[in-house]
Scaffold this motif. Structure first.
Motif, short mmCIF file in Angstrom:
data_model
loop_
_atom_site.label_atom_id
_atom_site.label_comp_id
_atom_site.label_asym_id
_atom_site.label_seq_id
_atom_site.Cartn_x
_atom_site.Cartn_y
_atom_site.Cartn_z
N ARG A 1 0.81 -1.22 0.00
CA ARG A 1 0.00 0.00 0.00
C ARG A 1 0.85 1.27 0.00
N VAL A 2 1.89 1.32 0.86
CA VAL A 2 2.72 2.54 0.91
C VAL A 2 3.48 2.75 -0.40
N PRO A 3 4.23 1.75 -0.91
CA PRO A 3 4.89 1.99 -2.20
C PRO A 3 3.92 2.30 -3.34
N LEU A 4 2.74 1.69 -3.31
CA LEU A 4 1.74 2.00 -4.33
C LEU A 4 1.25 3.43 -4.19
N THR B 1 -5.09 9.78 -5.66
CA THR B 1 -4.18 8.71 -5.25
C THR B 1 -4.91 7.68 -4.41
N ASP B 2 -5.70 8.14 -3.45
CA ASP B 2 -6.47 7.21 -2.62
C ASP B 2 -7.35 6.32 -3.50
N ASP B 3 -8.03 6.93 -4.45
CA ASP B 3 -8.92 6.17 -5.34
C ASP B 3 -8.13 5.17 -6.18
N ALA B 4 -6.97 5.61 -6.69
CA ALA B 4 -6.17 4.74 -7.55
C ALA B 4 -5.62 3.54 -6.79
N VAL B 5 -5.12 3.78 -5.57
CA VAL B 5 -4.57 2.68 -4.77
C VAL B 5 -5.66 1.69 -4.41
N GLN B 6 -6.81 2.21 -3.99
CA GLN B 6 -7.90 1.31 -3.61
C GLN B 6 -8.36 0.49 -4.81
N GLU B 7 -8.49 1.13 -5.97
CA GLU B 7 -8.91 0.41 -7.17
C GLU B 7 -7.87 -0.63 -7.57
N GLY C 1 -7.16 37.68 -4.41
CA GLY C 1 -7.96 37.54 -5.63
C GLY C 1 -8.96 36.40 -5.50
N ALA C 2 -9.34 35.82 -6.62
CA ALA C 2 -10.33 34.74 -6.62
C ALA C 2 -9.63 33.39 -6.69
N PRO C 3 -10.16 32.37 -5.99
CA PRO C 3 -9.54 31.04 -6.04
C PRO C 3 -9.77 30.38 -7.39
N LEU C 4 -8.85 29.52 -7.78
CA LEU C 4 -8.99 28.74 -9.00
C LEU C 4 -9.36 27.31 -8.63
N PRO C 5 -9.85 26.52 -9.59
CA PRO C 5 -10.27 25.15 -9.29
C PRO C 5 -9.16 24.33 -8.62
N PRO C 6 -9.50 23.51 -7.63
CA PRO C 6 -8.49 22.74 -6.91
C PRO C 6 -7.74 21.74 -7.77
N ASP C 7 -8.32 21.33 -8.89
CA ASP C 7 -7.63 20.34 -9.73
C ASP C 7 -6.49 20.95 -10.53
N MET C 8 -6.22 22.24 -10.33
CA MET C 8 -5.06 22.88 -10.98
C MET C 8 -3.77 22.62 -10.22
N TRP C 9 -3.88 22.29 -8.93
CA TRP C 9 -2.72 22.35 -8.06
C TRP C 9 -2.25 20.98 -7.59
N VAL C 10 -0.95 20.83 -7.45
CA VAL C 10 -0.38 19.67 -6.78
C VAL C 10 -0.80 19.74 -5.31
N GLU C 11 -1.23 18.62 -4.76
CA GLU C 11 -1.71 18.58 -3.38
C GLU C 11 -0.68 17.96 -2.45
N PRO C 12 -0.67 18.36 -1.17
CA PRO C 12 0.31 17.82 -0.23
C PRO C 12 -0.06 16.43 0.25
N MET C 13 0.98 15.70 0.69
CA MET C 13 0.78 14.36 1.24
C MET C 13 1.68 14.19 2.47
N PRO C 14 1.24 13.45 3.47
CA PRO C 14 2.08 13.20 4.65
C PRO C 14 3.17 12.18 4.35
N LEU D 1 3.93 8.14 2.16
CA LEU D 1 4.75 8.16 0.95
C LEU D 1 6.10 7.46 1.11
N LEU D 2 6.67 7.50 2.30
CA LEU D 2 8.02 7.00 2.52
C LEU D 2 7.96 5.59 3.09
N ASP D 3 8.63 4.67 2.42
CA ASP D 3 8.61 3.26 2.80
C ASP D 3 9.68 3.03 3.87
#
Length: 326
Positions: A15-18, A32-38, A95-108, A112-114
């Motif tokens: 799960r972690v390396p995936l 990522t959550d959806d992809a790993v679960q699928e 200013g005005a926010p842009l759609p969230p799918d524009m941005w790289v999102e953070p991860m703990p 991520l680290l095996d």
């Protein structure tokens, strides 16, 4: 034990390396959550097709994950960091926010680290850094997969060809193109984060103290002269230590705020809490990059208050919380 001698534990151990693999391809925590679960669902349902004499389990499962991710990427936009596309400003007006799918999102880091590969922790941290994930977005999905499989996860050319249903020459050609494209969009250099580094710990403590006390002079001192601050999902950024320190120090919205350390994307980071009804409540995750012993980049991810538990952060702090408690 699943049919064919393949155990549930065997799949869960991946799960972690995936998660690290899918995140490097997708740049999105929820995707990522959806992809790993699928991937794990498909692997479990096809377990009778797995032949250990023909491929390692990791190779077989990463083939499934690659198919899942590339399907998801077909309709996806390129994700970025604000410094790649945003405009500079001199004030706190976002200013005005842009759609969230524009941005790289953070991860703990914990996702991520095996920990089973302590010798590779430096490479792991480098290859999940936010700027590196953003640079990968310039590659085609196929090139992205080839580069991560070969240069990050260190699969052989033959294993990579098997994962991608292609040939070794095709893998080598795609890898060459991917490396060339990555070199053209390579992020600025940075200091490798080490939690044991006393100098880095002291720098981060100084930043926290300066931020919480609105000490403009000390904020200016801990920031590189060319430091950049941004706040996705807004297409806004500040450049320069003096501008960042002045805006931060003069911001009434930061009054009483506290920072609690938490690693983000292989780098130092914080959960920022702000006062509300007598307690300090989650406000935003903040990622930090260090270069030459000073802070070079600050990314405040607005709208991430609901993800604090994922980063090991408490749901609230006492209003009388002080720096000495940490």
């Amino acid at each position: 034990m699943l049919a064919g001698g393949l155990a549930i534990e065997d799949l869960e151990a991946l799960r972690v390396p995936l998660t690290g693999y899918c995140y490097r391809l997708l740049g999105s925590s929820s995707d990522t959550d959806d992809a790993v679960q699928e991937t794990l669902i498909r692997a479990s349902s096809k377990r009778d097709q797995y032949d250990p004499s023909r491929a390692r389990l990791s190779t077989w499962v990463h083939r499934i994950a690659t198919n899942v991710c590339i399907d998801m990427l077909r309709a996806a936009k390129r994700r970025a960091l604000v410094m790649d596309v945003g405009s500079t400003g001199d004030t706190a007006d976002l200013g005005a926010p842009l759609p969230p799918d524009m941005w790289v999102e953070p991860m703990p880091d914990s996702r991520l680290l095996d920990s089973r590969d302590p010798g590779g922790v430096v490479l792991q941290r480098e290859s999940v850094r936010l700027a590196f994930i953003a640079a990968l977005q310039y590659l085609t999905p196929h090139q992205r997969a080839v580069l991560v499989l070969r240069d990050v996860l260190v699969f052989t050319a033959q294993e990579t060809a098997e994962i991608l249903h292609t040939t070794v020459p095709a893998v080598n050609s795609a890898l060459q193109r991917a490396r060339a494209s990555l070199d053209a969009n390579r992020p600025d250099p940075f200091d490798i984060y080490s939690p044991e580094d006393a100098g880095q710990r002291d720098l981060l403590r100084r930043y926290v103290t300066a931020f919480e006390s609105h000490d403009i002079a000390e904020l200016t001192a801990v920031l590189r002269e060319d430091a950049v601050a941004s706040m996705p999902p807004f297409q806004w950024r500040l450049e320069g230590a003096q501008k960042i320190a002045a805006v931060t120090g003069a911001s009434d919205s930061c009054a009483g705020a506290r920072l609690v350390p938490c690693p983000i994307n292989g780098a130092p980071g914080f959960g920022q809490y702000r006062p509300s009804d007598g307690v300090l409540r989650p406000f935003a995750l903040v990622s930090v990059d260090i270069r030459d012993g000073q802070i070079t980049q600050l990314v405040t991810f607005l709208g991430t208050q609901h993800r604090f538990a994922e980063f090991g952060l408490p749901e609230s702090l006492r209003a009388e919380h002080v720096r000495g408690d940490r």
